[in-house]
Design a protein around this motif. Structure first.
Motif, PDB file in Angstrom:
ATOM      1  N   ILE A  69       0.825  -1.204   0.000  1.00 21.66           N
ATOM      2  CA  ILE A  69       0.000   0.000   0.000  1.00 21.66           C
ATOM      3  C   ILE A  69       0.860   1.256   0.000  1.00 21.66           C
ATOM      4  O   ILE A  69       1.786   1.397   0.808  1.00 21.66           O
ATOM      5  CB  ILE A  69      -0.942   0.013   1.230  1.00 21.66           C
ATOM      6  N   ASP A  70       0.520   2.145  -0.916  1.00 22.45           N
ATOM      7  CA  ASP A  70       1.131   3.477  -0.945  1.00 22.45           C
ATOM      8  C   ASP A  70       0.128   4.426  -1.598  1.00 22.45           C
ATOM      9  O   ASP A  70       0.106   4.581  -2.826  1.00 22.45           O
ATOM     10  CB  ASP A  70       2.446   3.475  -1.719  1.00 22.45           C
ATOM     11  N   VAL A  97       2.343  -1.471   4.500  1.00 26.53           N
ATOM     12  CA  VAL A  97       2.339  -0.040   4.200  1.00 26.53           C
ATOM     13  C   VAL A  97       3.771   0.371   3.873  1.00 26.53           C
ATOM     14  O   VAL A  97       4.583   0.586   4.758  1.00 26.53           O
ATOM     15  CB  VAL A  97       1.783   0.778   5.382  1.00 26.53           C
ATOM     16  N   ASN A 100       2.673   5.332   2.488  1.00 28.62           N
ATOM     17  CA  ASN A 100       1.525   5.986   3.117  1.00 28.62           C
ATOM     18  C   ASN A 100       0.266   5.140   2.963  1.00 28.62           C
ATOM     19  O   ASN A 100       0.026   4.555   1.905  1.00 28.62           O
ATOM     20  CB  ASN A 100       1.256   7.362   2.479  1.00 28.62           C
ATOM     21  N   ALA A 101      -0.516   5.127   4.026  1.00 28.54           N
ATOM     22  CA  ALA A 101      -1.863   4.561   3.980  1.00 28.54           C
ATOM     23  C   ALA A 101      -2.764   5.625   4.610  1.00 28.54           C
ATOM     24  O   ALA A 101      -3.198   5.512   5.753  1.00 28.54           O
ATOM     25  CB  ALA A 101      -1.948   3.249   4.743  1.00 28.54           C
ATOM     26  N   GLY A 105      -6.852   4.797   2.193  1.00 31.07           N
ATOM     27  CA  GLY A 105      -5.818   3.777   2.305  1.00 31.07           C
ATOM     28  C   GLY A 105      -5.746   3.174   3.694  1.00 31.07           C
ATOM     29  O   GLY A 105      -5.467   1.984   3.862  1.00 31.07           O
ATOM     30  N   ALA A 109      -6.239  -0.833   4.745  1.00 31.94           N
ATOM     31  CA  ALA A 109      -5.273  -1.570   5.569  1.00 31.94           C
ATOM     32  C   ALA A 109      -5.936  -2.183   6.790  1.00 31.94           C
ATOM     33  O   ALA A 109      -5.632  -3.323   7.171  1.00 31.94           O
ATOM     34  CB  ALA A 109      -4.145  -0.639   5.991  1.00 31.94           C
ATOM     35  N   MET A 117       4.343  -2.337   8.791  1.00 32.09           N
ATOM     36  CA  MET A 117       4.768  -0.991   8.418  1.00 32.09           C
ATOM     37  C   MET A 117       6.224  -1.010   7.956  1.00 32.09           C
ATOM     38  O   MET A 117       7.062  -1.714   8.526  1.00 32.09           O
ATOM     39  CB  MET A 117       4.618  -0.033   9.596  1.00 32.09           C
ATOM     40  N   SER A 121       7.003   4.981   7.229  1.00 33.55           N
ATOM     41  CA  SER A 121       5.648   4.977   6.685  1.00 33.55           C
ATOM     42  C   SER A 121       4.659   5.564   7.687  1.00 33.55           C
ATOM     43  O   SER A 121       4.953   5.698   8.883  1.00 33.55           O
ATOM     44  CB  SER A 121       5.223   3.554   6.310  1.00 33.55           C
ATOM     45  N   ILE A 123       0.148   6.025   8.678  1.00 39.60           N
ATOM     46  CA  ILE A 123      -1.210   5.539   8.482  1.00 39.60           C
ATOM     47  C   ILE A 123      -2.167   6.433   9.269  1.00 39.60           C
ATOM     48  O   ILE A 123      -1.853   6.858  10.384  1.00 39.60           O
ATOM     49  CB  ILE A 123      -1.353   4.054   8.913  1.00 39.60           C
TER      50      ILE A 123
END
Length: 437
Positions: A69-70, A97, A100-101, A105, A109, A117, A121, A123
């Motif tokens: 995830i980004d 991640v 960025n989540a 996003g 997650a 992570m 990163s 969240i």
């Protein structure tokens, strides 16, 4: 015929776009871990693509699915659809991640069974906003916060922290004050029991969850899917509709120019192709569109007092509404495109009207003396002149005015011969008189 030309162009463009569309299945051995990327903006095209990716995972049955995830967020509705797909998966899902989540996003997650992570990163910060960037209404915020809380709690995470990513009014002692949104660094996410740990590489993540020395395969979106993601973006939809409508309007008003018609047809072909690949549109939407274009073409040559033209516009608008993921947004985008089409039509008629198709239907001959025509004599000079009825006026007859005989008609009254009359109205060669009082 222009309608057939438009159909032919759309067919050619569809065939060209379908060339790079590849099947999702591969003949390679089934992997232990299926890797799927979630990056850039979260939108409806991505949601449909991920659903196909999960269906492919169900077919090949890996031991786990890894989501890299980004993203800085995107559509709430698209995120809800992706979250549903993740929750319904019978295969364990790991969310990694990488950068960025944020916003949508974070919700995606939180629906995964495991969250890992990467160093550096983040969240969180999932406050919902409208398409123009404004904060959503309190009802939407409350709904989104409850969904975030439910997603976190379903996987044994702190639901209060998840809700704090959405609701600025929520207060969490020692973590969040009123008016703030929770956005967690990698270490904070671990401390708040949102993530399981911090891992430098994908291999470290898989090893942590017991998938070391395993085969991995990555889901790759085809060219058609990438195109569908682009075409179904909320900001791209109105642009394509404007280009399409304006191009077709110019083509209908100035036949033979070709380029505007080609550009407009290509825009509509991309619009419908993208939405069909994304799973939103069917062949019925394309049929409605072609029907609408046919009605507009017929309107150019058949007098229907605008009925066929209005029906054509309604058919095209309905085709757009049926094709787009949100009917209301689709209709709004179509209405905006009509405004631009109206402006384009005005400019076309004003500056290029001499080339318009309607000129074939307009009589251009002028009945002037230079062309050899003799206009009818005008009797306006007789207005309010007095005379005498030479014959009875019942109501038509003959009168003498200024010692000249004229065919006249009374206003409706019977006037005897010899009575005095006055001219009260002249219309071409028609002279109207009344009895002089």
């Amino acid at each position: 015929m222009r309608f057939l030309r438009i159909v032919s162009l759309m067919s050619f463009i569809f065939a060209f776009l379908l060339i790079p569309f590849q099947a999702f299945a591969e003949t390679k051995p089934a992997p232990d871990v299926y890797v799927i990327d979630i990056e850039s903006t979260i939108e409806t095209g991505l949601a449909q693509s991920l659903e196909r990716a999960f269906n492919e995972a169900d077919r090949i049955q890996p031991k786990a699915i890894l989501l890299r995830i980004d993203t800085l967020g995107g559509s709430v509705n698209a995120a809800l659809d992706i979250g549903r797909v993740i929750r319904e998966s019978k295969i364990p899902v790991i969310a990694y991640v990488e950068h960025n989540a944020i916003s949508a996003g974070a919700y995606i997650a939180l629906n995964a069974k495991h969250i890992a992570m990467a160093p550096g990163s983040t969240i969180g910060a999932a406050e919902p906003r409208t398409i123009d960037g404004k904060t959503a209404d309190p009802k939407t915020v409350a709904y989104w916060a409850s969904d975030m809380r439910a997603a976190a709690e379903a996987n044994g995470r702190n639901g209060e922290v998840a809700a704090g990513m959405v609701d600025v009014n929520l207060v969490i002692p020692g973590l969040k004050k009123q008016g703030q949104l929770i956005s967690l660094s990698a270490q904070q996410a671990v401390d708040q029991k949102i993530a399981d740990g911090i891992f430098k590489t994908q291999e470290d993540v898989l090893a942590h969850y017991g998938y070391s020395s395993t085969r991995t395969a990555e889901y790759k979106m085809s060219f058609a899917e990438k195109l569908a993601r682009f075409v179904t973006h909320p900001f791209v939809i109105p642009v394509l509709l404007i280009i399409g409508i304006v191009g077709l309007v110019i083509e209908l008003l100035i036949p033979g120019v070709t380029l505007p018609g080609v550009i407009g047809t290509a825009a509509f072909a991309l619009f419908f192709f993208g939405h069909m690949i994304a799973g939103f549109a069917g062949w019925e939407s394309l049929f409605l569109f072609l029907l609408g274009v046919l009605l507009l073409v017929i309107e150019m040559f058949v007098t229907s007092f605008g009925i066929l033209g209005v029906a054509g516009i309604v058919a095209i608008g309905a085709s757009v509404g049926v094709a787009v993921y949100d009917v209301k947004y689709g209709v709004q985008s179509f209405l905006v495109s009509l405004v631009f089409a109206g402006i384009a039509a005005w400019i076309t008629i004003k500056y290029f009207g001499h080339r318009g198709a309607w000129n074939k239907l307009i009589l251009k001959d002028q009945f002037t003396k230079e062309e050899g025509y003799v206009p009818a004599k005008s009797y306006n000079y007789l207005l309010y002149q007095e005379g005498t009825a030479l014959t009875p006026l019942r109501p038509a007859g003959t009168a003498v005015i200024n010692e000249q005989r004229y065919d006249v008609v009374s206003e409706g009254d019977f006037i005897n011969a010899g009575e005095s009359i006055v001219v009260v109205h002249v219309e071409g060669v028609r002279i109207v008189v009344r009895r002089k009082s």
